[in-house]
Design a protein around this motif. Structure first.
Motif, PDB file in Angstrom:
ATOM      1  N   ALA A  19       0.835  -1.191   0.000  1.00 22.94           N
ATOM      2  CA  ALA A  19       0.000   0.000   0.000  1.00 22.94           C
ATOM      3  C   ALA A  19       0.870   1.242   0.000  1.00 22.94           C
ATOM      4  N   PRO A  20       0.500   2.281  -0.758  1.00 24.34           N
ATOM      5  CA  PRO A  20       1.218   3.555  -0.652  1.00 24.34           C
ATOM      6  C   PRO A  20       1.155   4.058   0.790  1.00 24.34           C
ATOM      7  N   PRO A  21       2.177   4.767   1.248  1.00 24.37           N
ATOM      8  CA  PRO A  21       2.215   5.205   2.654  1.00 24.37           C
ATOM      9  C   PRO A  21       0.950   5.904   3.124  1.00 24.37           C
ATOM     10  N   ALA A  22       0.361   6.743   2.268  1.00 28.67           N
ATOM     11  CA  ALA A  22      -0.833   7.484   2.672  1.00 28.67           C
ATOM     12  C   ALA A  22      -2.045   6.587   2.842  1.00 28.67           C
ATOM     13  N   HIS A  23      -2.000   5.381   2.254  1.00 27.42           N
ATOM     14  CA  HIS A  23      -3.141   4.468   2.302  1.00 27.42           C
ATOM     15  C   HIS A  23      -3.022   3.419   3.410  1.00 27.42           C
ATOM     16  N   VAL A  24      -1.857   3.357   4.059  1.00 25.32           N
ATOM     17  CA  VAL A  24      -1.596   2.288   5.023  1.00 25.32           C
ATOM     18  C   VAL A  24      -2.648   2.185   6.141  1.00 25.32           C
ATOM     19  N   PRO A  25      -3.205   3.303   6.651  1.00 26.97           N
ATOM     20  CA  PRO A  25      -4.212   3.146   7.713  1.00 26.97           C
ATOM     21  C   PRO A  25      -5.445   2.355   7.291  1.00 26.97           C
ATOM     22  N   TRP A  26      -5.736   2.307   5.986  1.00 25.28           N
ATOM     23  CA  TRP A  26      -6.945   1.635   5.513  1.00 25.28           C
ATOM     24  C   TRP A  26      -6.657   0.409   4.662  1.00 25.28           C
ATOM     25  N   LEU A  27      -5.523   0.397   4.002  1.00 24.63           N
ATOM     26  CA  LEU A  27      -5.225  -0.632   3.000  1.00 24.63           C
ATOM     27  C   LEU A  27      -3.997  -1.430   3.410  1.00 24.63           C
ATOM     28  N   GLU A  28      -4.107  -2.766   3.409  1.00 26.30           N
ATOM     29  CA  GLU A  28      -2.949  -3.608   3.740  1.00 26.30           C
ATOM     30  C   GLU A  28      -2.066  -3.826   2.514  1.00 26.30           C
ATOM     31  N   TYR A  29      -2.663  -4.190   1.398  1.00 28.92           N
ATOM     32  CA  TYR A  29      -1.915  -4.433   0.166  1.00 28.92           C
ATOM     33  C   TYR A  29      -2.911  -4.602  -0.979  1.00 28.92           C
ATOM     34  N   ALA A 144      -6.321   2.520 -10.068  1.00 28.77           N
ATOM     35  CA  ALA A 144      -7.620   3.192 -10.137  1.00 28.77           C
ATOM     36  C   ALA A 144      -8.471   2.861  -8.915  1.00 28.77           C
ATOM     37  N   MET A 145      -8.414   1.610  -8.470  1.00 24.95           N
ATOM     38  CA  MET A 145      -9.169   1.209  -7.286  1.00 24.95           C
ATOM     39  C   MET A 145      -8.621   1.909  -6.045  1.00 24.95           C
ATOM     40  N   ALA A 146      -7.291   2.010  -5.940  1.00 29.25           N
ATOM     41  CA  ALA A 146      -6.688   2.684  -4.788  1.00 29.25           C
ATOM     42  C   ALA A 146      -7.048   4.164  -4.776  1.00 29.25           C
ATOM     43  N   ALA A 147      -7.044   4.787  -5.947  1.00 28.33           N
ATOM     44  CA  ALA A 147      -7.406   6.206  -6.026  1.00 28.33           C
ATOM     45  C   ALA A 147      -8.869   6.409  -5.653  1.00 28.33           C
ATOM     46  N   PHE A 148      -9.722   5.478  -6.070  1.00 29.47           N
ATOM     47  CA  PHE A 148     -11.135   5.547  -5.717  1.00 29.47           C
ATOM     48  C   PHE A 148     -11.317   5.466  -4.202  1.00 29.47           C
ATOM     49  N   LEU A 149     -10.647   4.506  -3.576  1.00 28.44           N
ATOM     50  CA  LEU A 149     -10.744   4.366  -2.126  1.00 28.44           C
ATOM     51  C   LEU A 149     -10.213   5.606  -1.416  1.00 28.44           C
ATOM     52  N   ALA A 150      -9.111   6.169  -1.930  1.00 27.25           N
ATOM     53  CA  ALA A 150      -8.532   7.352  -1.299  1.00 27.25           C
ATOM     54  C   ALA A 150      -9.506   8.527  -1.337  1.00 27.25           C
ATOM     55  N   ARG A 151     -10.248   8.660  -2.436  1.00 29.80           N
ATOM     56  CA  ARG A 151     -11.242   9.737  -2.514  1.00 29.80           C
ATOM     57  C   ARG A 151     -12.351   9.520  -1.496  1.00 29.80           C
ATOM     58  N   ILE A 152     -12.734   8.268  -1.273  1.00 37.01           N
ATOM     59  CA  ILE A 152     -13.819   7.962  -0.344  1.00 37.01           C
ATOM     60  C   ILE A 152     -13.414   8.311   1.086  1.00 37.01           C
ATOM     61  N   TRP A 153     -12.187   7.930   1.475  1.00 34.57           N
ATOM     62  CA  TRP A 153     -11.790   8.155   2.874  1.00 34.57           C
ATOM     63  C   TRP A 153     -11.019   9.458   3.073  1.00 34.57           C
ATOM     64  N   SER A 154     -10.932  10.287   2.041  1.00 26.69           N
ATOM     65  CA  SER A 154     -10.233  11.560   2.159  1.00 26.69           C
ATOM     66  C   SER A 154     -10.838  12.422   3.259  1.00 26.69           C
ATOM     67  N   GLY A 155      -9.969  12.954   4.122  1.00 23.51           N
ATOM     68  CA  GLY A 155     -10.402  13.853   5.179  1.00 23.51           C
ATOM     69  C   GLY A 155     -10.927  13.170   6.421  1.00 23.51           C
ATOM     70  N   GLN A 156     -10.993  11.837   6.406  1.00 24.43           N
ATOM     71  CA  GLN A 156     -11.500  11.122   7.575  1.00 24.43           C
ATOM     72  C   GLN A 156     -10.371  10.800   8.543  1.00 24.43           C
ATOM     73  N   ASN A 157     -10.735  10.649   9.791  1.00 23.32           N
ATOM     74  CA  ASN A 157      -9.767  10.223  10.791  1.00 23.32           C
ATOM     75  C   ASN A 157      -9.354   8.787  10.529  1.00 23.32           C
ATOM     76  N   CYS A 158      -8.100   8.480  10.776  1.00 29.30           N
ATOM     77  CA  CYS A 158      -7.611   7.116  10.583  1.00 29.30           C
ATOM     78  C   CYS A 158      -8.277   6.175  11.576  1.00 29.30           C
ATOM     79  N   PRO A 159      -8.703   4.981  11.128  1.00 30.34           N
ATOM     80  CA  PRO A 159      -9.295   4.024  12.063  1.00 30.34           C
ATOM     81  C   PRO A 159      -8.267   3.545  13.073  1.00 30.34           C
ATOM     82  N   VAL A 160      -8.703   3.367  14.289  1.00 31.38           N
ATOM     83  CA  VAL A 160      -7.836   2.863  15.357  1.00 31.38           C
ATOM     84  C   VAL A 160      -8.162   1.387  15.556  1.00 31.38           C
TER      85      VAL A 160
END
Length: 270
Positions: A19-29, A144-160
């Motif tokens: 996962a790109p570093p910015a996606h790590v809180p939501w995406l494993e791989y 494209a799927m990763a970019a789509f997910l990033a738009r969805i969770w943009s601005g949200q707090n990282c899940p704990v």
């Protein structure tokens, strides 16, 4: 983890991308998998899993291709998937707890479900499908799927995420998380979609399946190392969660068990 599905039979056709570093809180791989699975081989057995996935399936006969994309919730037990006419599968493995941030709905609404992206995300899902239809399978589709997910969770707090590893009993998990049983149950149902007991059972099963990839490990040793009371307990759990005995599960793969890579490829951990 897809390398555990069908006893690792798809391992030789799988590629993984961190996962790109910015996606790590939501995406494993992310991953792609091309599997030689003729209809005569029967259904492909998918193991129980705590992780939700965004999955793109490309299927077809001859020159005609059909693309389908699903949001898949956690699985409480095995599922048999038809591989007829499937060419390649691409997926984003989301972290447990990501679904409420993506959908504004509790994870339990998606447990054991494969929901088309058009249903899960409306217009945004339809636009994603149009884009994926133009790209076809491969790394571009994953991006494209990763970019789509990033738009969805943009601005949200990282899940704990809760510390779930290293426990075999709900009492241990409650003590480790510092949550009362009722609060723990409600939180796991909301974030993962499963009860605490089911979460621990699936984690224990995955430990056994990973250890089973070592051909020198006997089933009694695997049972003890995975946290089962004994081999009989492990067999009962295999039958209930996987639908078959440990030996039957191992026979699903045409690969020798020693050729199956570790369940979490080292490249993902870099």
């Amino acid at each position: 983890m897809i390398l555990l599905d069908q006893a690792g039979a798809g391992a030789d056709g799988a590629r993984f991308f961190p996962a790109p570093p910015a996606h790590v809180p939501w995406l494993e791989y992310s991953w792609t998998q091309q599997v030689d699975a003729a209809p005569s081989r029967g259904a492909w057995r998918v193991v129980p899993d705590l992780n939700p996935h965004l999955i793109l399936v490309i299927a077809g006969a001859g020159s005609r291709l059909n693309a389908r994309c699903f949001l898949v919730g956690a699985r409480s037990r095995f599922a048999d998937v038809s591989m007829a006419d499937r060419i390649v599968t691409c997926g984003a493995c989301l972290r447990p707890g990501a679904l409420p941030h993506l959908t504004r709905l509790p994870s339990a609404d998606f447990t054991n479900q494969s929901v088309p992206v058009e249903v899960a995300f409306g217009m945004q899902g339809r636009l994603l499908m149009e884009q994926l239809g133009e790209l076809g399978p491969g790394r571009q589709a994953l991006e494209a799927m990763a970019a789509f997910l990033a738009r969805i969770w943009s601005g949200q707090n990282c899940p704990v995420s809760l510390p779930l590893d290293g426990c075999n009993r709900v009492e241990q998990l409650a003590a480790q998380t510092g949550l009362p049983h009722r609060t723990l149950h409600a939180r796991l149902r909301r974030e993962i979609g499963l009860s605490p007991k089911r979460v621990l059972r699936i984690q224990r099963l995955h430990r056994a399946l990973r250890l089973a990839q070592d051909p020198s490990s006997a089933w009694p040793q695997i049972a003890a190392s995975s946290g089962f009371a004994d081999q009989a307990h492990m067999i009962r759990e295999f039958v209930d969660l996987l639908g078959e005995s440990p030996t039957a599960w191992r026979l699903r793969s045409r690969l020798p068990i020693s050729s199956i890579p570790p369940a979490i490829p080292p490249a993902i951990l870099r």
